[in-house]
Design a protein around this motif. Sequence first.
Motif, PDB file in Angstrom:
ATOM      1  N   MET A   1     -31.242   2.407  15.176  1.00 29.26           N
ATOM      2  CA  MET A   1     -30.561   1.133  15.367  1.00 29.26           C
ATOM      3  C   MET A   1     -29.050   1.378  15.277  1.00 29.26           C
ATOM      4  SD  MET A   1     -30.591  -2.315  13.041  1.00 29.26           S
ATOM      5  CE  MET A   1     -30.161  -1.433  11.583  1.00 29.26           C
ATOM      6  N   THR A   2     -28.347   0.712  16.126  1.00 31.18           N
ATOM      7  CA  THR A   2     -26.897   0.832  16.110  1.00 31.18           C
ATOM      8  C   THR A   2     -26.297  -0.231  15.199  1.00 31.18           C
ATOM      9  OG1 THR A   2     -26.563  -0.702  17.945  1.00 31.18           O
ATOM     10  CG2 THR A   2     -26.965   1.611  18.522  1.00 31.18           C
ATOM     11  N   GLY A   3     -25.045   0.023  14.804  1.00 25.47           N
ATOM     12  CA  GLY A   3     -24.341  -0.975  14.002  1.00 25.47           C
ATOM     13  C   GLY A   3     -24.243  -2.301  14.729  1.00 25.47           C
ATOM     14  N   THR A   4     -24.102  -2.252  16.035  1.00 27.40           N
ATOM     15  CA  THR A   4     -23.981  -3.474  16.827  1.00 27.40           C
ATOM     16  C   THR A   4     -25.273  -4.295  16.772  1.00 27.40           C
ATOM     17  OG1 THR A   4     -22.454  -2.342  18.299  1.00 27.40           O
ATOM     18  CG2 THR A   4     -23.426  -4.366  19.124  1.00 27.40           C
ATOM     19  N   ARG A   6     -27.531  -4.185  14.373  1.00 26.91           N
ATOM     20  CA  ARG A   6     -27.594  -4.716  13.005  1.00 26.91           C
ATOM     21  C   ARG A   6     -26.711  -5.949  12.883  1.00 26.91           C
ATOM     22  NH1 ARG A   6     -24.830  -1.041   9.943  1.00 26.91           N
ATOM     23  NH2 ARG A   6     -23.040  -2.344  10.372  1.00 26.91           N
ATOM     24  N   ASP A   7     -25.497  -5.864  13.423  1.00 23.12           N
ATOM     25  CA  ASP A   7     -24.567  -6.988  13.345  1.00 23.12           C
ATOM     26  C   ASP A   7     -25.121  -8.223  14.051  1.00 23.12           C
ATOM     27  OD1 ASP A   7     -22.900  -5.305  11.931  1.00 23.12           O
ATOM     28  OD2 ASP A   7     -21.527  -4.957  13.613  1.00 23.12           O
ATOM     29  N   ARG A   8     -25.742  -8.014  15.216  1.00 25.42           N
ATOM     30  CA  ARG A   8     -26.326  -9.151  15.947  1.00 25.42           C
ATOM     31  C   ARG A   8     -27.478  -9.776  15.151  1.00 25.42           C
ATOM     32  NH1 ARG A   8     -26.026  -5.616  20.412  1.00 25.42           N
ATOM     33  NH2 ARG A   8     -28.306  -5.398  20.338  1.00 25.42           N
ATOM     34  N   LEU A   9     -28.318  -8.928  14.555  1.00 20.89           N
ATOM     35  CA  LEU A   9     -29.431  -9.445  13.758  1.00 20.89           C
ATOM     36  C   LEU A   9     -28.917 -10.202  12.532  1.00 20.89           C
ATOM     37  CD1 LEU A   9     -31.894  -6.431  13.949  1.00 20.89           C
ATOM     38  CD2 LEU A   9     -32.308  -8.745  14.823  1.00 20.89           C
ATOM     39  N   LEU A  10     -27.934  -9.630  11.853  1.00 19.54           N
ATOM     40  CA  LEU A  10     -27.377 -10.304  10.681  1.00 19.54           C
ATOM     41  C   LEU A  10     -26.719 -11.624  11.072  1.00 19.54           C
ATOM     42  CD1 LEU A  10     -25.909  -7.300   8.671  1.00 19.54           C
ATOM     43  CD2 LEU A  10     -27.953  -8.653   8.155  1.00 19.54           C
ATOM     44  N   GLY A  12     -27.582 -13.499  13.592  1.00 17.78           N
ATOM     45  CA  GLY A  12     -28.680 -14.426  13.869  1.00 17.78           C
ATOM     46  C   GLY A  12     -29.297 -14.988  12.602  1.00 17.78           C
ATOM     47  N   LEU A  13     -29.449 -14.142  11.596  1.00 16.75           N
ATOM     48  CA  LEU A  13     -30.008 -14.619  10.328  1.00 16.75           C
ATOM     49  C   LEU A  13     -29.045 -15.571   9.628  1.00 16.75           C
ATOM     50  CD1 LEU A  13     -31.627 -11.274   9.213  1.00 16.75           C
ATOM     51  CD2 LEU A  13     -32.854 -13.405   9.725  1.00 16.75           C
ATOM     52  N   ARG A  14     -27.752 -15.277   9.679  1.00 17.69           N
ATOM     53  CA  ARG A  14     -26.757 -16.214   9.110  1.00 17.69           C
ATOM     54  C   ARG A  14     -26.802 -17.543   9.851  1.00 17.69           C
ATOM     55  NH1 ARG A  14     -23.478 -11.610   8.688  1.00 17.69           N
ATOM     56  NH2 ARG A  14     -22.614 -12.036  10.742  1.00 17.69           N
ATOM     57  N   ASP A  15     -26.888 -17.473  11.191  1.00 12.16           N
ATOM     58  CA  ASP A  15     -26.965 -18.702  11.987  1.00 12.16           C
ATOM     59  C   ASP A  15     -28.203 -19.517  11.612  1.00 12.16           C
ATOM     60  OD1 ASP A  15     -24.622 -17.983  13.266  1.00 12.16           O
ATOM     61  OD2 ASP A  15     -25.609 -17.366  15.136  1.00 12.16           O
ATOM     62  N   HIS A  16     -29.319 -18.830  11.359  1.00 13.26           N
ATOM     63  CA  HIS A  16     -30.531 -19.527  10.925  1.00 13.26           C
ATOM     64  C   HIS A  16     -30.285 -20.249   9.610  1.00 13.26           C
ATOM     65  CE1 HIS A  16     -34.015 -19.691   8.227  1.00 13.26           C
ATOM     66  NE2 HIS A  16     -34.593 -20.240   9.266  1.00 13.26           N
ATOM     67  N   GLY A  17     -29.654 -19.556   8.659  1.00 15.41           N
ATOM     68  CA  GLY A  17     -29.366 -20.170   7.366  1.00 15.41           C
ATOM     69  C   GLY A  17     -28.481 -21.392   7.505  1.00 15.41           C
ATOM     70  N   MET A  18     -27.483 -21.298   8.379  1.00 13.41           N
ATOM     71  CA  MET A  18     -26.583 -22.439   8.579  1.00 13.41           C
ATOM     72  C   MET A  18     -27.319 -23.601   9.252  1.00 13.41           C
ATOM     73  SD  MET A  18     -23.157 -20.265   9.548  1.00 13.41           S
ATOM     74  CE  MET A  18     -22.304 -21.664  10.227  1.00 13.41           C
ATOM     75  N   ALA A  19     -28.167 -23.300  10.238  1.00 14.36           N
ATOM     76  CA  ALA A  19     -28.926 -24.355  10.911  1.00 14.36           C
ATOM     77  C   ALA A  19     -29.910 -25.012   9.940  1.00 14.36           C
ATOM     78  CB  ALA A  19     -29.666 -23.788  12.131  1.00 14.36           C
TER      79      ALA A  19
END
Length: 157
Positions: A1-4, A6-10, A12-19
């Motif tokens: 997995m690339t850092g990019t 990982r960053d996209r997944l993180l 997305g998870l932050r966006d889920h938490g905010m939603a």
Amino acid sequence: MTGTQRDRLLEGLRDHGMAFAELGRHFGTRMGLHTTDANAIVEILSAEDRGAPLTQAALSHRIGLTPGATSSLLNRLEKAGHVIRVRDNADRRIVTLRATEGVEGMLASFFGPLVGHVDAMMARYSPEELAHAERFITDFVATMNGYIKEVARPDDR
């Protein structure tokens, strides 16, 4: 997995938490409750769904309030008819929190359409893909909870 990736997944998870938090605020507004009170109700209902009703102390920890503030919150919710305190049959010293049927109806009314949307979205994925997503989320949450234990001060636990 690339850092990019990982960053996209993180992200997305932050966006889920905010939603999820935003939905909680809208649910609270619909019920005429402060966000903290609505969050408490969601925590109580979630615990009931898992078959492990919360005690006042556990709720206090989950929502980040002092025991005194949690007691005041529960008194408000109980007075409004949203929550009841139930003594355990096996150990009468243990008191758990339960949402009333009225709250469950309001929750179903508010979140019911979302469940339909989620079901339609999930239908686009195979059972194998969903199993991978489920395992990833479970592992991610376990990793986050492990780190929380590492960084928590003794008085936060």
